[in-house]
Design a protein around this motif. Structure first.
Motif, PDB file in Angstrom:
ATOM      1  N   TYR A  79       0.853  -1.186   0.000  1.00 63.19           N
ATOM      2  CA  TYR A  79       0.000   0.000   0.000  1.00 63.19           C
ATOM      3  C   TYR A  79       0.893   1.241   0.000  1.00 63.19           C
ATOM      4  O   TYR A  79       2.098   1.169   0.156  1.00 63.19           O
ATOM      5  CB  TYR A  79      -0.896   0.029   1.241  1.00 63.19           C
ATOM      6  CG  TYR A  79      -1.769  -1.188   1.433  1.00 63.19           C
ATOM      7  CD1 TYR A  79      -3.045  -1.243   0.883  1.00 63.19           C
ATOM      8  CD2 TYR A  79      -1.322  -2.288   2.158  1.00 63.19           C
ATOM      9  CE1 TYR A  79      -3.857  -2.348   1.063  1.00 63.19           C
ATOM     10  CE2 TYR A  79      -2.131  -3.403   2.341  1.00 63.19           C
ATOM     11  CZ  TYR A  79      -3.393  -3.425   1.796  1.00 63.19           C
ATOM     12  OH  TYR A  79      -4.198  -4.526   1.965  1.00 63.19           O
ATOM     13  N   GLY A  80       0.258   2.397  -0.145  1.00 64.10           N
ATOM     14  CA  GLY A  80       0.983   3.652   0.011  1.00 64.10           C
ATOM     15  C   GLY A  80       1.617   4.145  -1.268  1.00 64.10           C
ATOM     16  O   GLY A  80       1.307   3.712  -2.375  1.00 64.10           O
ATOM     17  N   SER A  81       2.576   5.071  -1.102  1.00 65.87           N
ATOM     18  CA  SER A  81       3.157   5.774  -2.242  1.00 65.87           C
ATOM     19  C   SER A  81       3.934   4.850  -3.171  1.00 65.87           C
ATOM     20  O   SER A  81       4.053   5.121  -4.376  1.00 65.87           O
ATOM     21  CB  SER A  81       4.078   6.892  -1.744  1.00 65.87           C
ATOM     22  OG  SER A  81       5.090   6.359  -0.898  1.00 65.87           O
ATOM     23  N   SER A  82       4.460   3.747  -2.645  1.00 71.87           N
ATOM     24  CA  SER A  82       5.245   2.836  -3.484  1.00 71.87           C
ATOM     25  C   SER A  82       4.398   2.126  -4.537  1.00 71.87           C
ATOM     26  O   SER A  82       4.920   1.606  -5.521  1.00 71.87           O
ATOM     27  CB  SER A  82       5.967   1.798  -2.623  1.00 71.87           C
ATOM     28  OG  SER A  82       5.041   1.071  -1.846  1.00 71.87           O
ATOM     29  N   VAL A  83       3.067   2.110  -4.331  1.00 68.35           N
ATOM     30  CA  VAL A  83       2.185   1.432  -5.281  1.00 68.35           C
ATOM     31  C   VAL A  83       2.246   2.115  -6.649  1.00 68.35           C
ATOM     32  O   VAL A  83       2.201   1.449  -7.695  1.00 68.35           O
ATOM     33  CB  VAL A  83       0.733   1.409  -4.762  1.00 68.35           C
ATOM     34  CG1 VAL A  83      -0.207   0.824  -5.806  1.00 68.35           C
ATOM     35  CG2 VAL A  83       0.648   0.603  -3.479  1.00 68.35           C
ATOM     36  N   GLY A  84       2.364   3.437  -6.649  1.00 67.98           N
ATOM     37  CA  GLY A  84       2.396   4.168  -7.912  1.00 67.98           C
ATOM     38  C   GLY A  84       3.545   3.743  -8.800  1.00 67.98           C
ATOM     39  O   GLY A  84       3.377   3.556 -10.020  1.00 67.98           O
ATOM     40  N   SER A  85       4.730   3.558  -8.220  1.00 69.01           N
ATOM     41  CA  SER A  85       5.886   3.148  -9.025  1.00 69.01           C
ATOM     42  C   SER A  85       5.770   1.704  -9.474  1.00 69.01           C
ATOM     43  O   SER A  85       6.282   1.330 -10.541  1.00 69.01           O
ATOM     44  CB  SER A  85       7.178   3.335  -8.213  1.00 69.01           C
ATOM     45  OG  SER A  85       7.145   2.538  -7.027  1.00 69.01           O
ATOM     46  N   LEU A  86       5.081   0.871  -8.705  1.00 71.40           N
ATOM     47  CA  LEU A  86       4.920  -0.530  -9.077  1.00 71.40           C
ATOM     48  C   LEU A  86       4.031  -0.682 -10.310  1.00 71.40           C
ATOM     49  O   LEU A  86       4.116  -1.685 -11.020  1.00 71.40           O
ATOM     50  CB  LEU A  86       4.326  -1.325  -7.910  1.00 71.40           C
ATOM     51  CG  LEU A  86       5.251  -1.541  -6.703  1.00 71.40           C
ATOM     52  CD1 LEU A  86       4.483  -2.210  -5.567  1.00 71.40           C
ATOM     53  CD2 LEU A  86       6.448  -2.391  -7.091  1.00 71.40           C
ATOM     54  N   ALA A  87       3.174   0.311 -10.558  1.00 74.39           N
ATOM     55  CA  ALA A  87       2.271   0.229 -11.706  1.00 74.39           C
ATOM     56  C   ALA A  87       3.036   0.177 -13.026  1.00 74.39           C
ATOM     57  O   ALA A  87       2.578  -0.431 -14.002  1.00 74.39           O
ATOM     58  CB  ALA A  87       1.315   1.417 -11.699  1.00 74.39           C
ATOM     59  N   THR A  88       4.215   0.785 -13.070  1.00 74.70           N
ATOM     60  CA  THR A  88       5.004   0.752 -14.307  1.00 74.70           C
ATOM     61  C   THR A  88       5.850  -0.509 -14.411  1.00 74.70           C
ATOM     62  O   THR A  88       6.214  -0.918 -15.510  1.00 74.70           O
ATOM     63  CB  THR A  88       5.924   1.980 -14.373  1.00 74.70           C
ATOM     64  OG1 THR A  88       6.794   1.986 -13.227  1.00 74.70           O
ATOM     65  CG2 THR A  88       5.112   3.252 -14.384  1.00 74.70           C
ATOM     66  N   ARG A  89       6.167  -1.131 -13.288  1.00 75.49           N
ATOM     67  CA  ARG A  89       7.002  -2.349 -13.299  1.00 75.49           C
ATOM     68  C   ARG A  89       6.148  -3.609 -13.327  1.00 75.49           C
ATOM     69  O   ARG A  89       6.490  -4.592 -13.975  1.00 75.49           O
ATOM     70  CB  ARG A  89       7.908  -2.344 -12.073  1.00 75.49           C
ATOM     71  CG  ARG A  89       8.907  -1.193 -12.050  1.00 75.49           C
ATOM     72  CD  ARG A  89       9.536  -1.047 -10.683  1.00 75.49           C
ATOM     73  NE  ARG A  89      10.134  -2.301 -10.236  1.00 75.49           N
ATOM     74  CZ  ARG A  89      10.342  -2.597  -8.957  1.00 75.49           C
ATOM     75  NH1 ARG A  89       9.994  -1.737  -8.004  1.00 75.49           N
ATOM     76  NH2 ARG A  89      10.899  -3.734  -8.635  1.00 75.49           N
ATOM     77  N   PHE A  90       5.052  -3.574 -12.574  1.00 78.17           N
ATOM     78  CA  PHE A  90       4.171  -4.747 -12.485  1.00 78.17           C
ATOM     79  C   PHE A  90       2.715  -4.319 -12.689  1.00 78.17           C
ATOM     80  O   PHE A  90       1.903  -4.396 -11.771  1.00 78.17           O
ATOM     81  CB  PHE A  90       4.326  -5.429 -11.120  1.00 78.17           C
ATOM     82  CG  PHE A  90       5.736  -5.744 -10.731  1.00 78.17           C
ATOM     83  CD1 PHE A  90       6.383  -6.838 -11.274  1.00 78.17           C
ATOM     84  CD2 PHE A  90       6.420  -4.928  -9.835  1.00 78.17           C
ATOM     85  CE1 PHE A  90       7.691  -7.139 -10.915  1.00 78.17           C
ATOM     86  CE2 PHE A  90       7.722  -5.212  -9.473  1.00 78.17           C
ATOM     87  CZ  PHE A  90       8.374  -6.312 -10.021  1.00 78.17           C
ATOM     88  N   GLN A  92       0.326  -5.725 -14.146  1.00 81.13           N
ATOM     89  CA  GLN A  92      -0.633  -6.822 -13.993  1.00 81.13           C
ATOM     90  C   GLN A  92      -0.898  -7.156 -12.530  1.00 81.13           C
ATOM     91  O   GLN A  92      -1.836  -7.894 -12.216  1.00 81.13           O
ATOM     92  CB  GLN A  92      -0.118  -8.079 -14.725  1.00 81.13           C
ATOM     93  CG  GLN A  92       1.048  -8.778 -14.059  1.00 81.13           C
ATOM     94  CD  GLN A  92       2.402  -8.107 -14.340  1.00 81.13           C
ATOM     95  OE1 GLN A  92       2.468  -7.054 -14.974  1.00 81.13           O
ATOM     96  NE2 GLN A  92       3.472  -8.715 -13.878  1.00 81.13           N
ATOM     97  N   ASN A  93      -0.082  -6.600 -11.623  1.00 81.58           N
ATOM     98  CA  ASN A  93      -0.243  -6.869 -10.193  1.00 81.58           C
ATOM     99  C   ASN A  93      -0.737  -5.659  -9.410  1.00 81.58           C
ATOM    100  O   ASN A  93      -0.978  -5.772  -8.208  1.00 81.58           O
ATOM    101  CB  ASN A  93       1.094  -7.314  -9.577  1.00 81.58           C
ATOM    102  CG  ASN A  93       1.603  -8.621 -10.132  1.00 81.58           C
ATOM    103  OD1 ASN A  93       2.264  -8.654 -11.153  1.00 81.58           O
ATOM    104  ND2 ASN A  93       1.276  -9.714  -9.470  1.00 81.58           N
ATOM    105  N   THR A  94      -0.863  -4.530 -10.067  1.00 81.15           N
ATOM    106  CA  THR A  94      -1.187  -3.287  -9.363  1.00 81.15           C
ATOM    107  C   THR A  94      -2.625  -2.892  -9.645  1.00 81.15           C
ATOM    108  O   THR A  94      -3.000  -2.629 -10.780  1.00 81.15           O
ATOM    109  CB  THR A  94      -0.218  -2.171  -9.791  1.00 81.15           C
ATOM    110  OG1 THR A  94       1.128  -2.628  -9.611  1.00 81.15           O
ATOM    111  CG2 THR A  94      -0.428  -0.936  -8.949  1.00 81.15           C
ATOM    112  N   LEU A  95      -3.418  -2.840  -8.587  1.00 84.23           N
ATOM    113  CA  LEU A  95      -4.867  -2.641  -8.686  1.00 84.23           C
ATOM    114  C   LEU A  95      -5.222  -1.276  -8.110  1.00 84.23           C
ATOM    115  O   LEU A  95      -5.374  -1.113  -6.899  1.00 84.23           O
ATOM    116  CB  LEU A  95      -5.584  -3.761  -7.928  1.00 84.23           C
ATOM    117  CG  LEU A  95      -5.068  -5.173  -8.272  1.00 84.23           C
ATOM    118  CD1 LEU A  95      -5.451  -6.164  -7.202  1.00 84.23           C
ATOM    119  CD2 LEU A  95      -5.588  -5.612  -9.619  1.00 84.23           C
ATOM    120  N   LEU A  96      -5.343  -0.286  -8.981  1.00 85.43           N
ATOM    121  CA  LEU A  96      -5.564   1.092  -8.553  1.00 85.43           C
ATOM    122  C   LEU A  96      -6.959   1.580  -8.944  1.00 85.43           C
ATOM    123  O   LEU A  96      -7.574   1.068  -9.882  1.00 85.43           O
ATOM    124  CB  LEU A  96      -4.511   2.009  -9.182  1.00 85.43           C
ATOM    125  CG  LEU A  96      -3.048   1.711  -8.848  1.00 85.43           C
ATOM    126  CD1 LEU A  96      -2.135   2.633  -9.645  1.00 85.43           C
ATOM    127  CD2 LEU A  96      -2.786   1.852  -7.360  1.00 85.43           C
TER     128      LEU A  96
END
Length: 881
Positions: A79-90, A92-96
């Motif tokens: 959760y949190g701010s790190s989720v935003g950067s994960l959207a570009t790397r993963f 298929q795993n990031t549910l925003l």
């Protein structure tokens, strides 16, 4: 501002229930903000783990490969701010940004297509309830469960905040108030309620209008309004996913002691116009520029690459924020696709030209709210005192320009925090709806922005129940036309804005069994009670059958004679709610994931502690003085331990035994502490004289132990003689008297400690005989001194406890004697009086009657034994105690 709100709300702050808390959550499409209220935390913002005031709405779910031995299906939720950067790397795993999909099905193609365009790479499927689920690493997650995870994470942080505020109390969030757009339909509202019901500890959920939340915050912040003067305002709320205009009035009664009245007057909205739409517009500009520059890359190729699209979307979001304050934004995307780095820029003018077709849509919600006002209201734009800006997207310059053209700069009210006005208001509404605390009184009149109607099966006409603008919560009953008595069930269809959303089946079998055509020649009518709840949910609450008799034309009497309530069963038409078994399964699953998260976080924290301890130990070993004068064997052991454990940390994973980590932390700490103590004691002589003094001190302590044993034995011998006529076996009673739990636990290792201390005393005695106090033997001498000091301290503490405990036990024996002694005396006195009475009757009253009397000190004058010996055995024992 929160200080002002505290004064307003909690000047009469009184707890009316248990020590639980209300959690207010502004559940936005892009961001989430939360405030918790309890006796220990009035209006306290629930900060993110990064100490930010708002967090990204959504989470990332990743498989934990290192957890395989424990659970091959274990996941990590981020959760949190790190989720935003994960959207570009993963991607298929990031549910925003899941909010727009609540209550939707795959048949809602417009919503689903738009969502997948904004969030490429995700796999969406349909559940057996026709709702939406996401597939992540071959695991299906219903949308309600994912939203519940977001809510649960906020609840957990709120509970931690309350615990940090006052660990002596057990405050926790058990009520939650969630913002929701007024235009959300029945399915969307039910889906959000289902999601909230999956959060651990939450017992009550309240859905509160976003616009009314901002209105409440505005009124409480303004504090004073002209008494008796009706004022009109509009909340213009442009968030990430939608734009709403909520028109409301404020009236301070002429009697200023009466509560302020806030009433909804009108409403307009656009469900797709918002910050996300403008982000996609800028993304389209970036995409066009990229394709123009790199003509070898085809559009289809770019659109089939989720990571590339996610990078463009992230860059567009940053550019949108920059353009709100600057005329140009630089774009820099590394390895956009095929290892191509892309650099360009977007000007504000380019952006505004691109969205020119949308400019009229910006002010349309306000015009709609003015055009379709409720009831008797008919206020034009000039009669509006001000437009309150809410939602982060109102900061976009072109948005404010269009609003100023409509209502003028003077009427744009910017004194309300656009980001936090809704969360401040929703928590206040939650307090009011839950009746948890007493706050400043407000009279809030909510009105429905939809029309609710019903139709009985077989009819073609819809019957309105609550028209647009109806006040809610509300309840009403409607009597249907009479029908012939049949065995068929009554079916009632419920509609929201003419759209069927639920079918209610009424079990009419009891009607057939109770009424005959002869008894009810005109048939049977049904009295249907409809409810529009505080969550704006439309439902059938009760159905009663009424026998229609031609001889009884008084309708009121017919209603009075109605049968008992008929059983009803409701079924959603488009998407269905969670069933009780599925709700329980998801609830338990989230609890399990929370438990695993907690264990994993604790494991990681212990690994971090171990790593820190190892580096501290290595720094100690690098000290020149330690290297030259430190205890060689211990320095060598610590050095080897640091090397081995640092290597071990490289391979440590979630499969590591937590106890193993704690043992390693303890080993490092003990060995490091020994070296530090050794260095601190470098000035100690550790010679014959010092150890001789230690031996004398040790023997003195052992003698004190023996002296105490003898003292107790002497007391027991004395008591055995003195109490022999009352207590049969004093020593046995002493043994039976238990120590307190604290002393008993502390003395459980007495024999072990005493034996170890005697052993070290013997070792010191041998050292003194051999006289081996040389520099080469200093390290061993130091170890012996440490052992001596440790066991001497432990033994002295335990001896103190033994003395305290034995003294208490001896006192208990004394008390036992006193109780038995008094009981025995009472029996003797009773027997004595009985004998005297018998003797008096035998003498036939030939002797004068002796009346017991007392002297001035209370001594019985006719008791010769007591008078001649005023200090009794009981008095002596009291003096001793």
């Amino acid at each position: 501002m929160r200080g002002i709100l505290r004064l307003l709300f909690f000047a009469t702050f009184v707890v009316t229930g248990s020590l639980a808390a209300v959690l207010g959550v502004d559940y936005g499409q892009q961001n989430i903000k939360a405030i918790v209220v309890s006796p220990q935390a009035p209006l306290e913002l629930v900060l993110t783990p990064e100490a930010k005031r708002k967090e990204i709405s959504g989470l990332s779910i990743k498989r934990l490969s290192g957890y395989g031995k424990k659970d091959p299906n274990a996941i990590e939720r981020i959760y949190g701010s790190s989720v935003g950067s994960l959207a570009t790397r993963f991607p298929q795993n990031t549910l925003l940004h899941l909010k727009p999909l609540l209550g939707k099905s795959l048949e809602d193609e417009a919503s689903v297509t738009l969502y997948l365009k904004e969030h490429p790479g995700l796999e969406i499927v349909s559940t057996n309830r026709s709702t939406i689920a996401f597939v992540v690493d071959n695991v299906e997650y219903p949308l309600e469960e994912l939203v519940a995870m977001n809510i649960q994470e906020i609840v957990n942080r709120a509970d931690s905040l309350l615990k940090d505020r006052d660990s002596r109390t057990e405050d926790f969030a058990d009520k939650i108030s969630l913002t929701i757009p007024d235009f959300f339909d029945q399915h969307q509202r039910n889906a959000l309620l289902d999601a909230s019901s999956l959060a651990t500890g939450i017992k009550e959920t309240y859905l509160v209008s976003e616009g009314m939340s901002v209105a409440v915050n505005f009124v409480l912040k303004q504090r004073q309004f002209p008494p008796g003067e009706l004022q009109h305002y509009i909340v213009y709320d442009m968030g990430s996913g939608s734009t709403k205009a909520t028109m409301f009035s404020v009236l301070q009664p002429e009697d200023i002691n009466e509560p302020v009245v806030i009433e909804l007057e009108g409403y307009g909205y656009n469900p797709h116009l918002g910050g996300a739409k403008f982000t996609m517009d800028i993304a389209s500009l970036i995409e066009n520029k990229f394709l123009e520059k790199h003509s070898a890359i085809r559009t289809d190729e770019l659109h089939s690459n989720p990571k590339a699209l996610a990078k463009i979307s992230q860059a567009a979001e940053k550019a949108k924020l920059i353009l709100s304050a600057n005329s140009e934004a630089s774009i820099n995307i590394e390895s956009l696709i095929s290892d191509i780095d892309f650099r360009t820029s977007i000007t504000r003018q380019e952006f505004e030209d691109f969205i020119e077709d949308s400019l009229l849509e910006i002010v349309k919600p306000i015009n709609d709210a003015l055009t379709e006002q409720f009831g008797y209201y008919n206020t034009n734009i000039s009669g509006v005192s001000g437009v309150i800006l809410a939602g982060g997207s109102t900061r976009i310059p072109i948005i404010q320009e269009q609003l100023v053209k409509l209502v003028s700069e003077a009427n744009i009210l910017r004194n309300v925090n656009a980001d936090e006005s809704a969360v401040n208001g929703v928590v206040v509404r939650g307090i009011k709806l839950s009746n948890s605390f007493k706050t400043k009184p407000l009279n809030v009149i909510d009105r429905s922005v939809s029309t609710y109607s019903f139709k009985v099966a077989g009819e073609s006409e819809l019957h309105s129940v609550f028209i647009r603008g109806s006040v809610y919560p509300n309840k009403t009953s409607i009597l249907t036309s009479a029908n012939k008595v049949t065995s068929e069930n009554l079916v009632i269809d419920l509609f929201e804005n003419d759209e069927l959303f639920q079918t209610v089946t009424v079990n009419s079998a009891v009607v057939k069994n109770s009424y005959s055509s002869e008894k009810c020649p005109s048939g049977v009518a049904y009295n249907i009670t409809f409810d529009l709840s505080s969550d704006k949910l439309f439902s059938v609450q009760e159905v009663n059958s009424i026998c229609q008799n031609d001889n009884d034309i008084d309708e009121s009497k017919q209603i009075k004679n109605k049968n008992s309530r008929l059983s009803i069963k409701s079924e959603d038409v488009k998407t269905k709610r969670l069933s009780p078994p599925e709700r329980l399964r998801l609830y338990e699953h989230i609890k399990l994931l929370d438990k695993q998260d907690k264990e994993r976080f604790q494991l990681q924290e212990n690994l971090n502690i171990l790593e820190s301890k190892l580096y501290d130990a290595r720094n100690l070993l690098m000290d020149d003085e330690v290297a030259q004068k430190g205890p060689k064997s211990q320095v060598k052991n610590l050095s080897e331990m640091v090397k081995v454990y640092l290597d071990w940390l490289e391979d440590a994973s979630f499969n590591t035994d937590p106890d193993d980590i704690i043992d390693r932390i303890r080993e490092i700490g003990i060995l490091k502490k020994k070296i530090e103590v050794y260095m601190d004691s470098s000035k100690e002589s550790l010679d014959f004289k010092q150890f001789k003094g230690m031996l004398e001190e040790g023997k003195k302590l052992l003698n004190a132990i023996e002296d105490h044993k003898n003292t107790v034995e002497n007391f027991l011998s004395e008591y055995g003689t003195e109490f022999t006529d009352t207590i049969e076996n004093v020593r046995e009673e002493f043994k039976k008297t238990k120590q307190t739990a604290y002393i008993s636990k502390a003395l459980s290792t007495w024999d072990e400690t005493l034996t170890s201390f005697k052993n070290v005393i013997s070792e010191i005695d041998e050292l003194l005989v051999k006289n081996v106090f040389t520099e080469d033997f200093r390290e061993q001498l130091f170890e012996i001194k440490l052992t001596f000091d440790m066991y001497r301290t432990k033994l002295a503490e335990k001896l103190h406890l033994i003395k305290s405990g034995d003294e208490s036990r001896l006192n208990e024996v004394k008390k036992l004697y006193l109780r038995k002694f008094r009981s025995q005396k009472r029996k003797e006195e009773k027997l004595k009086r009985k004998l005297e009475q018998e003797q008096s009757r035998g003498n036939n009253q030939t002797e004068p009657e002796v009346i017991d009397s007392k002297d001035s000190k209370g001594t019985l004058l006719n008791d010769k034994k007591t008078a001649s010996n005023p200090t009794s055995k009981e008095d002596v024992l009291h003096d001793e105690l």
